[in-house]
Design a protein around this motif. Structure first.
Motif, PDB file in Angstrom:
ATOM      1  N   UNK A 149      66.947  52.050  57.351  1.00  0.00           N
ATOM      2  CA  UNK A 149      65.631  51.514  57.737  1.00  0.00           C
ATOM      3  C   UNK A 149      65.495  51.450  59.255  1.00  0.00           C
ATOM      4  N   UNK A 150      65.879  52.540  59.926  1.00  0.00           N
ATOM      5  CA  UNK A 150      65.898  52.543  61.393  1.00  0.00           C
ATOM      6  C   UNK A 150      64.497  52.444  61.997  1.00  0.00           C
ATOM      7  N   UNK A 151      63.458  52.742  61.199  1.00  0.00           N
ATOM      8  CA  UNK A 151      62.092  52.673  61.717  1.00  0.00           C
ATOM      9  C   UNK A 151      61.630  51.224  61.869  1.00  0.00           C
ATOM     10  N   UNK A 152      62.309  50.305  61.212  1.00  0.00           N
ATOM     11  CA  UNK A 152      61.908  48.905  61.257  1.00  0.00           C
ATOM     12  C   UNK A 152      62.297  48.265  62.594  1.00  0.00           C
ATOM     13  N   UNK A 153      61.751  47.084  62.833  1.00  0.00           N
ATOM     14  CA  UNK A 153      61.950  46.389  64.108  1.00  0.00           C
ATOM     15  C   UNK A 153      63.246  45.575  64.072  1.00  0.00           C
ATOM     16  N   UNK A 154      64.373  46.270  64.206  1.00  0.00           N
ATOM     17  CA  UNK A 154      65.673  45.613  64.171  1.00  0.00           C
ATOM     18  C   UNK A 154      65.880  44.768  65.424  1.00  0.00           C
ATOM     19  N   UNK A 155      66.519  43.602  65.242  1.00  0.00           N
ATOM     20  CA  UNK A 155      66.903  42.733  66.349  1.00  0.00           C
ATOM     21  C   UNK A 155      68.404  42.506  66.296  1.00  0.00           C
ATOM     22  N   UNK A 156      68.961  42.005  67.398  1.00  0.00           N
ATOM     23  CA  UNK A 156      70.381  41.675  67.415  1.00  0.00           C
ATOM     24  C   UNK A 156      70.696  40.623  66.362  1.00  0.00           C
ATOM     25  N   UNK A 157      69.804  39.644  66.198  1.00  0.00           N
ATOM     26  CA  UNK A 157      70.004  38.617  65.168  1.00  0.00           C
ATOM     27  C   UNK A 157      70.058  39.246  63.784  1.00  0.00           C
ATOM     28  N   UNK A 158      69.166  40.214  63.528  1.00  0.00           N
ATOM     29  CA  UNK A 158      69.147  40.860  62.222  1.00  0.00           C
ATOM     30  C   UNK A 158      70.406  41.663  61.953  1.00  0.00           C
ATOM     31  N   UNK A 159      70.898  42.358  62.969  1.00  0.00           N
ATOM     32  CA  UNK A 159      72.134  43.125  62.813  1.00  0.00           C
ATOM     33  C   UNK A 159      73.321  42.194  62.555  1.00  0.00           C
ATOM     34  N   UNK A 160      73.384  41.108  63.339  1.00  0.00           N
ATOM     35  CA  UNK A 160      74.481  40.147  63.183  1.00  0.00           C
ATOM     36  C   UNK A 160      74.444  39.483  61.816  1.00  0.00           C
ATOM     37  N   UNK A 161      73.246  39.300  61.285  1.00  0.00           N
ATOM     38  CA  UNK A 161      73.112  38.696  59.956  1.00  0.00           C
ATOM     39  C   UNK A 161      73.711  39.611  58.894  1.00  0.00           C
ATOM     40  N   UNK A 162      73.490  40.906  59.027  1.00  0.00           N
ATOM     41  CA  UNK A 162      74.097  41.865  58.100  1.00  0.00           C
ATOM     42  C   UNK A 162      75.614  41.837  58.237  1.00  0.00           C
ATOM     43  N   UNK A 163      76.090  41.735  59.495  1.00  0.00           N
ATOM     44  CA  UNK A 163      77.531  41.701  59.748  1.00  0.00           C
ATOM     45  C   UNK A 163      78.167  40.369  59.352  1.00  0.00           C
ATOM     46  N   UNK A 164      77.328  39.318  59.257  1.00  0.00           N
ATOM     47  CA  UNK A 164      77.777  37.972  58.886  1.00  0.00           C
ATOM     48  C   UNK A 164      78.726  37.379  59.927  1.00  0.00           C
ATOM     49  N   UNK A 165      78.417  37.672  61.196  1.00  0.00           N
ATOM     50  CA  UNK A 165      79.166  37.051  62.282  1.00  0.00           C
ATOM     51  C   UNK A 165      78.178  36.638  63.362  1.00  0.00           C
ATOM     52  N   UNK A 166      78.630  35.825  64.298  1.00  0.00           N
ATOM     53  CA  UNK A 166      77.819  35.387  65.423  1.00  0.00           C
ATOM     54  C   UNK A 166      77.293  36.599  66.195  1.00  0.00           C
ATOM     55  N   UNK A 167      76.045  36.515  66.667  1.00  0.00           N
ATOM     56  CA  UNK A 167      75.448  37.678  67.315  1.00  0.00           C
ATOM     57  C   UNK A 167      76.167  38.084  68.595  1.00  0.00           C
ATOM     58  N   UNK A 168      76.749  37.118  69.297  1.00  0.00           N
ATOM     59  CA  UNK A 168      77.482  37.448  70.520  1.00  0.00           C
ATOM     60  C   UNK A 168      78.808  38.142  70.182  1.00  0.00           C
ATOM     61  N   UNK A 169      79.461  37.679  69.129  1.00  0.00           N
ATOM     62  CA  UNK A 169      80.672  38.345  68.665  1.00  0.00           C
ATOM     63  C   UNK A 169      80.353  39.756  68.196  1.00  0.00           C
ATOM     64  N   UNK A 170      79.244  39.883  67.482  1.00  0.00           N
ATOM     65  CA  UNK A 170      78.836  41.190  66.967  1.00  0.00           C
ATOM     66  C   UNK A 170      78.564  42.164  68.109  1.00  0.00           C
ATOM     67  N   UNK A 171      77.796  41.716  69.107  1.00  0.00           N
ATOM     68  CA  UNK A 171      77.454  42.590  70.232  1.00  0.00           C
ATOM     69  C   UNK A 171      78.705  43.043  70.976  1.00  0.00           C
ATOM     70  N   UNK A 172      79.645  42.125  71.177  1.00  0.00           N
ATOM     71  CA  UNK A 172      80.895  42.465  71.868  1.00  0.00           C
ATOM     72  C   UNK A 172      81.709  43.459  71.053  1.00  0.00           C
ATOM     73  N   UNK A 173      81.821  43.217  69.750  1.00  0.00           N
ATOM     74  CA  UNK A 173      82.606  44.091  68.883  1.00  0.00           C
ATOM     75  C   UNK A 173      81.993  45.489  68.820  1.00  0.00           C
ATOM     76  N   UNK A 174      80.677  45.540  68.713  1.00  0.00           N
ATOM     77  CA  UNK A 174      79.993  46.836  68.622  1.00  0.00           C
ATOM     78  C   UNK A 174      80.212  47.651  69.895  1.00  0.00           C
ATOM     79  N   UNK A 175      80.045  47.013  71.046  1.00  0.00           N
ATOM     80  CA  UNK A 175      80.235  47.712  72.325  1.00  0.00           C
ATOM     81  C   UNK A 175      81.678  48.172  72.481  1.00  0.00           C
TER      82      UNK A 175
END
Length: 269
Positions: free
Chosen positions: A176-202
């Motif tokens: 669903x890449x056409x949708x308006x994804x946010x960092x919060x939404x991605x972190x929710x799928x990952x089920x971890x804190x958004x800051x942890x998620x952003x660091x891990x992804x990078x």
């Protein structure tokens, strides 16, 4: 030290790591951040290369080194070698053109680290040992570049994430890449804190989650530019960009051409 044959050249040096003149020639260039990374400039952007990340420059693409930390690890490959690799892998119809993006991929990282270590281990042996090693590695790298290098030959982002949690997120984004994804939404799928998620992804990809999403959108939009008569505005909106200006800016930054110019160049190639 320099090793070269008719297929390419490998350069390892610890001097001349500061600002250099503009360059362009007829080879593909892969620059690997083997020690501390560095920074390059194209006519359209500045590129920061993190440690163990790489960037690929296309033939005749103007670029210059601003600085490298600790070491410069450069590989130049002949166009025919990339062409042969692409044909062998079934990627035909268009010339290889890579995106001006610095990122990380585990397979290319393993190749670079392996070659770098073997050259060091063989430093006390006759020069022929490393020469033979490097000559036989150029074809391997060409195959990896076609498989995992970001560019117009790709229909999707090359698989890079080896972490199950992050793969769950990237799979969800692709659906669903056409949708308006946010960092919060991605972190929710990952089920971890958004800051942890952003660091891990990078850490695992070399780019931020949002940059990954935008690049994925851009890559998915390319076939519509080439094979349909939809307007650039229609294509931008259909692939999740909020406006055509954002789409055009990213396209120009990555390929050095606007979507319209890209369409004209590749329409019948």
């Amino acid at each position: 030290m320099i090793y070269q044959d008719e297929n390419g050249l490998l350069l390892l040096r610890s001097d001349k790591l500061g600002e250099r003149d503009w360059r362009s020639d007829h080879t593909y260039k892969l620059i690997f951040g083997s020690k501390g990374g560095g920074m390059y400039q194209t006519r359209h952007q500045y590129l920061t290369i993190g440690q163990r990340q790489f960037v690929i420059f296309n033939p005749l693409q103007e670029h210059r080194q601003l600085h490298m930390s600790g070491e410069k690890f450069l590989i130049e490959l002949d166009q025919k070698l990339l062409k042969d690799a692409s044909v062998g892998l079934g990627v035909t119809g268009r010339e290889m053109e890579f995106a001006a993006v610095s990122y990380y991929h585990p397979q290319i990282d393993r190749w670079a680290c392996f070659i770098r270590e073997l050259i060091g281990w063989n430093s006390e042996k006759p020069a022929e040992a490393n020469q033979l090693l490097v000559e036989n590695s150029f074809t391997q790298l060409a195959i990896l570049m076609v498989q995992y290098g970001l560019g117009k030959h790709q229909g999707t982002m090359p698989e890079v994430v080896q972490d199950e949690v992050l793969k769950l997120v990237t799979d969800a984004i692709k659906q669903s890449y056409e949708q308006d994804w946010t960092l919060d939404g991605m972190a929710e799928v990952a089920r971890i804190n958004k800051y942890q998620f952003a660091h891990l992804f990078k850490e695992r990809t070399g780019i931020s989650p949002y940059s990954w999403l935008q690049l994925y959108r851009l890559i998915r939009s390319q076939p519509d530019l080439i094979y349909t008569d939809e307007t650039v505005l229609q294509i931008a909106m259909a692939h999740g960009f909020k406006n055509v200006s954002a789409y055009t800016r990213l396209f120009k930054k990555v390929y050095g051409a606007t979507p319209s110019e890209f369409r004209t160049t590749n329409r019948f190639n």
